[in-house]
Design an enzyme around this catalytic site. Structure first.
Site, short mmCIF file in Angstrom:
data_model
loop_
_atom_site.label_atom_id
_atom_site.label_comp_id
_atom_site.label_asym_id
_atom_site.label_seq_id
_atom_site.Cartn_x
_atom_site.Cartn_y
_atom_site.Cartn_z
N LYS A 1 99.17 -73.23 73.44
CA LYS A 1 100.45 -73.69 72.89
C LYS A 1 101.31 -74.22 74.02
CE LYS A 1 102.40 -71.61 69.04
NZ LYS A 1 102.94 -70.42 68.34
O1 G3P Z 1 104.62 -70.35 64.65
C1 G3P Z 1 105.93 -70.43 65.06
C2 G3P Z 1 106.72 -69.32 64.53
O2 G3P Z 1 106.32 -68.12 65.13
C3 G3P Z 1 108.18 -69.43 64.63
O3 G3P Z 1 108.67 -68.73 63.56
O4 G3P Z 1 110.26 -67.42 62.29
O5 G3P Z 1 110.37 -67.44 64.80
O6 G3P Z 1 111.04 -69.44 63.50
P1 G3P Z 1 110.19 -68.24 63.55
#
Ligand code: G3P
Length: 219
Positions: A87
């Site tokens: 990533k």
């Molecule tokens: O895959 C990306 C994800 O982990 C981000 O999610 O909920 O932290 O915006 P969030």
């Protein structure tokens, strides 16, 4: 649309694997920290345990801010497990790193994508998959799903092979709409995966069938 689990929690991944519908996992430093996984050695050990549970791509995020650091981390991560997706953030330094790592045949998950232009740059640099963050755009009053729709349409228009992974998913409607938008993958929290399976009328139907069966004499 394939389903990946967005977690570093081994129990959730084990349960998701048992369900038979999870074909990959995405992690990031915040998800690792949430599980008390601190430091590179423990992150590597956790990722190796995840790879034992899921026979698919596991996304592992770099923490360097400069291209040279990302490239060094990416080459290291590529040796950790059989099917790593490194990533890399959608930054200027990130695009430099993506273009170098892609030439090494290392698979890249271009993360933190918030615009079509970032998705265009990533595809040109060699990203394997781009991850538009739906929930975080919704959080600031922008239509996160429109970004998924726009990237999918643009990649199809230009015959671009980079996959689109809907990320930062917060609820089941995000999954439905990401599939309708043509996302190749949705990476979802475990709670959302469980909700996808549930419907009160299914539970009521199962219960009613059993009651009727018992009334008629049972097994
Ligand atoms: O895959 C990306 C994800 O982990 C981000 O999610 O909920 O932290 O915006 P969030």
């Amino acid at each position: 649309m394939k389903l990946f689990l967005d977690t570093a929690n081994l129990e959730e991944i084990r349960e998701g694997a048992e369900l038979g519908v999870v074909t990959g996992v995405t992690t990031n430093p915040s998800l690792a920290a949430k599980e008390g996984i601190g430091g590179r050695d423990r992150y590597r050990a956790a990722v190796q345990e995840i790879a034992d549970l899921i026979d698919g791509p596991i996304s592992v995020e770099v923490v360097s801010l400069d291209a040279a650091g990302m490239i060094a981390e990416g080459r290291d991560i590529a040796e950790w497990i059989p099917n790593p997706w490194v990533k890399i953030p959608s930054t200027t330094e990130g695009f430099k790193a993506i273009s170098v790592l892609a030439r090494d045949d290392i698979k890249i998950n271009q993360t933190l994508c918030f615009s079509v232009n970032q998705a265009i740059l990533g595809a040109q640099a060699g990203s394997t998959v781009v991850s538009p963050f739906i929930g975080r755009l919704d959080d600031i009053g922008q239509a996160g799903m429109s970004l998924v729709e726009d990237i999918v349409a643009l990649y199809r228009q230009h015959g671009i092979s980079t996959l689109v992974m809907a990320a930062s998913i917060r609820h089941t409607l995000h999954c439905t709409l990401a599939a309708r938008a043509g996302a190749d993958i949705a990476t979802i929290p475990y709670g959302v995966l469980k909700q996808m399976a549930q419907h009160p009328l299914t539970d009521a139907g199962v219960s009613r069938f059993l009651q009727d069966w018992e009334k008629a004499g049972g097994a």
